[in-house]
Scaffold this active site. Sequence first.
Site, PDB file in Angstrom:
ATOM      1  CG  ASP B 138      11.890  10.254  26.783  1.00  0.00           C
ATOM      2  OD1 ASP B 138      12.112   9.065  26.498  1.00  0.00           O
ATOM      3  OD2 ASP B 138      11.039  10.601  27.620  1.00  0.00           O
ATOM      4  CG  HIS B 145       2.502   6.878  25.933  1.00  0.00           C
ATOM      5  ND1 HIS B 145       1.937   7.119  27.172  1.00  0.00           N
ATOM      6  CD2 HIS B 145       3.302   7.947  25.673  1.00  0.00           C
ATOM      7  CE1 HIS B 145       2.395   8.272  27.646  1.00  0.00           C
ATOM      8  NE2 HIS B 145       3.215   8.799  26.761  1.00  0.00           N
ATOM      9  CD  GLU B 210       5.850   9.574  30.268  1.00  0.00           C
ATOM     10  OE1 GLU B 210       6.914   9.641  29.623  1.00  0.00           O
ATOM     11  OE2 GLU B 210       4.832  10.238  29.977  1.00  0.00           O
ATOM     12  CD  GLU B 212      10.443   6.934  28.564  1.00  0.00           C
ATOM     13  OE1 GLU B 212      11.522   6.991  27.929  1.00  0.00           O
ATOM     14  OE2 GLU B 212       9.725   7.930  28.780  1.00  0.00           O
ATOM     15  CG  ASP B 244      10.184  10.638  31.242  1.00  0.00           C
ATOM     16  OD1 ASP B 244      10.733  11.533  31.908  1.00  0.00           O
ATOM     17  OD2 ASP B 244       9.516  10.859  30.206  1.00  0.00           O
ATOM     18  NE  ARG B 248       1.765  11.960  33.163  1.00  0.00           N
ATOM     19  CZ  ARG B 248       2.585  11.554  32.199  1.00  0.00           C
ATOM     20  NH1 ARG B 248       3.037  12.409  31.290  1.00  0.00           N
ATOM     21  NH2 ARG B 248       2.970  10.290  32.149  1.00  0.00           N
ATOM     22  CD  GLN B 251       3.507  16.135  30.266  1.00  0.00           C
ATOM     23  OE1 GLN B 251       3.503  15.380  31.236  1.00  0.00           O
ATOM     24  NE2 GLN B 251       3.578  15.678  29.022  1.00  0.00           N
ATOM     25  CE  LYS B 264       7.434  13.959  30.200  1.00  0.00           C
ATOM     26  NZ  LYS B 264       7.016  12.539  30.166  1.00  0.00           N
ATOM     27  CB  THR B 268      15.330  10.626  34.181  1.00  0.00           C
ATOM     28  OG1 THR B 268      14.665  11.811  33.738  1.00  0.00           O
ATOM     29  CG2 THR B 268      15.060   9.483  33.208  1.00  0.00           C
ATOM     30  CD  GLU B 384      -0.699   5.636  28.604  1.00  0.00           C
ATOM     31  OE1 GLU B 384      -1.038   4.702  27.864  1.00  0.00           O
ATOM     32  OE2 GLU B 384       0.488   6.000  28.745  1.00  0.00           O
TER      33      GLU B 384
END
Lengths: 441, 441
Positions: B138, B145, B210, B212, B244, B248, B251, B264, B268, B384
């Site tokens: 990744d 970002h 996420e 992607e 993804d 949080r 993480q 993560k 996926t 975000e």
Amino acid sequence: MSMLNETHDPALRSWVDSAQREGTDFPIQNLPFASFRRRGRGEGWRGGVAIGDAIVDLAALHRVHPFEGQAAEALAVAAEPQLNALMALGPAHWSALRLALSRALRTGSPLRALVEPCLLPQSEAEYGLPARIGDYTDFYTSIHHATNIGRLFRPDQPLLPNYKWVPIGYHGRSSSVGVSPQRFHRPCGQIKTPDAAAPVLAPSRRLDIELELGVFIGPGNALGEPIPVAEAESHVFGLVLLNDWSARDIQAWEYQPLGPFLAKNFATTVSPWVVTLEALAPYRVPFERPADDPPPLPYLDDAARRDRAAFDIQLTIGWQTAQMHAHGQPEHVVAQTNYRYAYWAVAQMVAHHTVNGCNLQPGDLLGTGTLSGPEPHQAAAFIELTAGGKQPLTLPSGEQRTFLEDGDTVVLRGWCQAPGWARIGFGECRGTVLPARAPAV
Amino acid sequence: MSMLNETHDPALRSWVDSAQREGTDFPIQNLPFASFRRRGRGEGWRGGVAIGDAIVDLAALHRVHPFEGQAAEALAVAAEPQLNALMALGPAHWSALRLALSRALRTGSPLRALVEPCLLPQSEAEYGLPARIGDYTDFYTSIHHATNIGRLFRPDQPLLPNYKWVPIGYHGRSSSVGVSPQRFHRPCGQIKTPDAAAPVLAPSRRLDIELELGVFIGPGNALGEPIPVAEAESHVFGLVLLNDWSARDIQAWEYQPLGPFLAKNFATTVSPWVVTLEALAPYRVPFERPADDPPPLPYLDDAARRDRAAFDIQLTIGWQTAQMHAHGQPEHVVAQTNYRYAYWAVAQMVAHHTVNGCNLQPGDLLGTGTLSGPEPHQAAAFIELTAGGKQPLTLPSGEQRTFLEDGDTVVLRGWCQAPGWARIGFGECRGTVLPARAPAV
């Protein structure tokens, strides 16, 4: 499955004479598995078991059908080119095959006439990866390494606040895992010296090693179904030596914020022989977690195995320069450590990895992380042994080294030995650094 | 291979009527590949190509042997359960098969009578992963970002000094990559709130996405042999949408010093249809690197493609709660972004990944990283979009959301559209959050 049984009896003798040789890694009490073929004959890969200086060719053995029941079922898949299917079977099958092999190889075995034609000398063999490695995860289970490295990168806070709670790990690259003896080119990468305004693409000047153990996963788990810590060891087939080659200058520039990447994924070397957890059973020892450290969270606390969650595995790092090789000098041992100093156990690595539902698959590889011990001579990476490259080592040839030069070979060795038990060895994990290639631009 | 040719002609029409439907993702100019089978019939997986609302069953097509030369060679392996062998063939074969399919599906094609019996409705299909993914890497190619996330974690230094030099990437977990529609349990993990003295094992409360793109690798490279940036795109088969999923809270506690791990690797999700680089050729656009940013190092500078290294791919994130689903309300688009805002190109990801000699293999997956754009509504992760969970979104149902609740579904969509060209769509990438399971202790 990892309790003591008749296969561990130190009095066992084999009709393979070299299995009794003083100092052999492969007495009849060990019986590790590999994928092998004879060199230069165009043969296919198949499973083998080490006994003394020989290999039992499991494909040949399977053809004479010497065993029954679970041992026969396990032998059928152990004959395949890689050991994934054997790993998937689980501890009952592994134990049955181990017991059948132990009995067949003992002095006086009635199976000797069947088995002896299946023996080949190790000197004629080359090895493949024991398994197709689906995913490779590298942990960070030595608190001494974490502290030593942390001191170099963060003098004010060597050990991060999560270390004593979380078995820290990250994903590695499986495609570049190779088997000993591995030869690879010095990697190029972006390097930015502290005083430079910009990075340059150049061959690494701080090429290092990390002495680790590798853990081959047996039966996996379905996505979403964690493996409880009390069951975790039944998902572990066995251990190998592992060298996590590391380019420290590339690492220093790239690793923030997502961790090491090109600094590590150019090559990882494992030893060919997988030593089963069952073979290691006599060498289980307690974990020595300081009394004032926080206890592991319940999902990491295997209460029934607290007094035997670690393994007393002696480990050495040997360094041989091209000049030493040319003069017939063997590698020089520059560090000695032991797996018992790890802060997190194999079972804790497995339980942590899956607690979020992540699925492991047969043949997946876990690395323990660099197995540095508490003493300076027990550092398991050159960046630690040489104080970040400031204190060179002097080799018997008179040459000095901080990091690896082209032509250098590193040999990792590991073994268990204690009075009253047979020595259980891992063989060697050997790798040689070739010159960098011109960068592709 | 990625130049414009007759397959891109916007005037092309297919005898498959739905390929002309306004807004279809799969006109005859697209022709993406997937691995599929019909649901509930015990069929085997095989390759397929999307055309309108239908799938060309490539195994069935292969049996009637409609093509010759490289197109026939490519079709033979495209019929396999997964597309690794097709990916390994390289651009000449991919183009030949694409051209042959385009001609066979055009209005008036003499092959219609052969091909039409090989069509199946997409509504009857289920999809597998397009390839066996050996390794998944990744990247972190959106500077927007990286800046937005960096501001949350490091207010004093949002963008790290290496960002404009290094296409930052890290290894992900391949075993838990699944295909849309994916359903997975909310992960449990160690969570430590700032005011707590110790972490606890608990279900994630800050479950995020996420948005992607995923990149499927075609022909690989041998260990030790970097892929030059000018050749990099010939090692890329095509693109998919990729989610993804990210916990949080897990993480934040685990990610120092080696990067995200359990935050993560629980799931996926990729979209099933792989859109080839050739199909995207009309939508190439220049990279917009600010003039005062450092130029890429030579090994990352594909001078011949500077004016067309990016792709104008429009991307949306849709959110649908269980209540919305129960009331027949479709997902609500909460963010819109575009791949053209990425800071690093696909070719740069490939060249960087291999510059140290790391080997890529056919079917390997690269993620672009979260594709946030410069504007607030272009943020491609909820952390975000909601200012770190402080500013909830209000959905059409009146429900508010910061992070994902159980039963929520996220739908990613992507497409290219511009006057004078056919729309090239990616279909959808859909995933649903199931409740956490009780932790295994």
